[in-house]
Design a protein around this motif. Sequence first.
Motif, PDB file in Angstrom:
ATOM      1  N   ASP A  16      -2.417  -1.545  -2.970  1.00  0.00           N
ATOM      2  CA  ASP A  16      -2.341  -0.861  -4.259  1.00  0.00           C
ATOM      3  C   ASP A  16      -1.652  -1.729  -5.306  1.00  0.00           C
ATOM      4  O   ASP A  16      -1.963  -1.657  -6.487  1.00  0.00           O
ATOM      5  CB  ASP A  16      -1.573   0.458  -4.111  1.00  0.00           C
ATOM      6  N   GLU A  52       7.557   5.825   0.203  1.00  0.00           N
ATOM      7  CA  GLU A  52       6.201   5.806  -0.338  1.00  0.00           C
ATOM      8  C   GLU A  52       5.371   4.607   0.118  1.00  0.00           C
ATOM      9  O   GLU A  52       4.191   4.528  -0.151  1.00  0.00           O
ATOM     10  CB  GLU A  52       6.220   5.889  -1.866  1.00  0.00           C
ATOM     11  N   LYS A 107       0.866  -1.181   0.000  1.00  0.00           N
ATOM     12  CA  LYS A 107       0.000   0.000   0.000  1.00  0.00           C
ATOM     13  C   LYS A 107       0.901   1.227   0.000  1.00  0.00           C
ATOM     14  O   LYS A 107       1.856   1.296   0.763  1.00  0.00           O
ATOM     15  CB  LYS A 107      -0.908   0.013   1.229  1.00  0.00           C
ATOM     16  N   LEU A 108       0.601   2.180  -0.887  1.00  0.00           N
ATOM     17  CA  LEU A 108       1.427   3.374  -1.031  1.00  0.00           C
ATOM     18  C   LEU A 108       0.806   4.590  -0.363  1.00  0.00           C
ATOM     19  O   LEU A 108      -0.399   4.654  -0.160  1.00  0.00           O
ATOM     20  CB  LEU A 108       1.637   3.697  -2.514  1.00  0.00           C
ATOM     21  N   ARG A 109       1.653   5.569  -0.082  1.00  0.00           N
ATOM     22  CA  ARG A 109       1.215   6.889   0.331  1.00  0.00           C
ATOM     23  C   ARG A 109       2.183   7.897  -0.273  1.00  0.00           C
ATOM     24  O   ARG A 109       3.391   7.614  -0.314  1.00  0.00           O
ATOM     25  CB  ARG A 109       1.166   7.020   1.851  1.00  0.00           C
ATOM     26  N   PRO A 110       1.810   8.965  -0.769  1.00  0.00           N
ATOM     27  CA  PRO A 110       0.424   9.364  -0.994  1.00  0.00           C
ATOM     28  C   PRO A 110      -0.173   8.608  -2.177  1.00  0.00           C
ATOM     29  O   PRO A 110       0.551   8.031  -2.981  1.00  0.00           O
ATOM     30  CB  PRO A 110       0.543  10.859  -1.306  1.00  0.00           C
ATOM     31  N   GLN A 111      -1.486   8.666  -2.269  1.00  0.00           N
ATOM     32  CA  GLN A 111      -2.206   7.995  -3.344  1.00  0.00           C
ATOM     33  C   GLN A 111      -2.174   8.883  -4.589  1.00  0.00           C
ATOM     34  O   GLN A 111      -3.164   9.488  -4.953  1.00  0.00           O
ATOM     35  CB  GLN A 111      -3.655   7.739  -2.913  1.00  0.00           C
ATOM     36  N   ALA A 112      -1.028   8.965  -5.218  1.00  0.00           N
ATOM     37  CA  ALA A 112      -0.859   9.792  -6.409  1.00  0.00           C
ATOM     38  C   ALA A 112      -0.342   8.930  -7.547  1.00  0.00           C
ATOM     39  O   ALA A 112       0.506   8.059  -7.340  1.00  0.00           O
ATOM     40  CB  ALA A 112       0.112  10.933  -6.118  1.00  0.00           C
ATOM     41  N   SER A 162      -7.233  -3.098  -6.798  1.00  0.00           N
ATOM     42  CA  SER A 162      -8.116  -2.351  -5.905  1.00  0.00           C
ATOM     43  C   SER A 162      -8.196  -3.122  -4.593  1.00  0.00           C
ATOM     44  O   SER A 162      -7.737  -4.257  -4.495  1.00  0.00           O
ATOM     45  CB  SER A 162      -9.508  -2.216  -6.527  1.00  0.00           C
ATOM     46  N   ALA A 180       2.720   6.129  -7.797  1.00  0.00           N
ATOM     47  CA  ALA A 180       2.437   4.741  -8.169  1.00  0.00           C
ATOM     48  C   ALA A 180       3.235   4.322  -9.401  1.00  0.00           C
ATOM     49  O   ALA A 180       3.805   3.230  -9.444  1.00  0.00           O
ATOM     50  CB  ALA A 180       0.937   4.561  -8.410  1.00  0.00           C
TER      51      ALA A 180
END
Length: 150
Positions: free
Chosen positions: A103, A128, A70-75, A99, A79
């Motif tokens: 991610d 990230e 799972k990534l951050r930020p969701q941009a 989904s 990705a």
Amino acid sequence: MDELDTALLRMLQNDARRTNREMAAELKIAPSTCLERIRGLRERGVISGYHAAVDLQAIDRSTQAIISIKLRPQAMAVATAFQSYVMDLPQTLDMFMVSGGADFLAHVAVKDTQALRDLVLALAKRQEIADIRSSVVFEHHRRTTVMPLP
């Protein structure tokens, strides 16, 4: 895709090293027809390439895992860059953007569980990544032929 295209596709997926003459003889068509049909499959993008199947155990990479990330930020830029990074790792076999709770799912093959641990810890250091989990694959079955659906 007609029956002839489907038969050629099946033959090439089972053994891409077969000669045009062999396939034509088996299908009872002219070699020129066979060649033209295969060329058409390539031009339409149905056949995207040819490759050699490698036995992971034979190259000392018998431990497989699915790594959920799972990534951050969701941009999208984050990705995309992360996906490129993971795909460039020699341990990566496949990469899926999904989904749900994760991610990405990365299918990797390494020498042993220590190598898997090292890979997961190296990935976890990336800024990230918000969450990372791995699942060891006990058995993996891959379909060797993919045919069009009716």
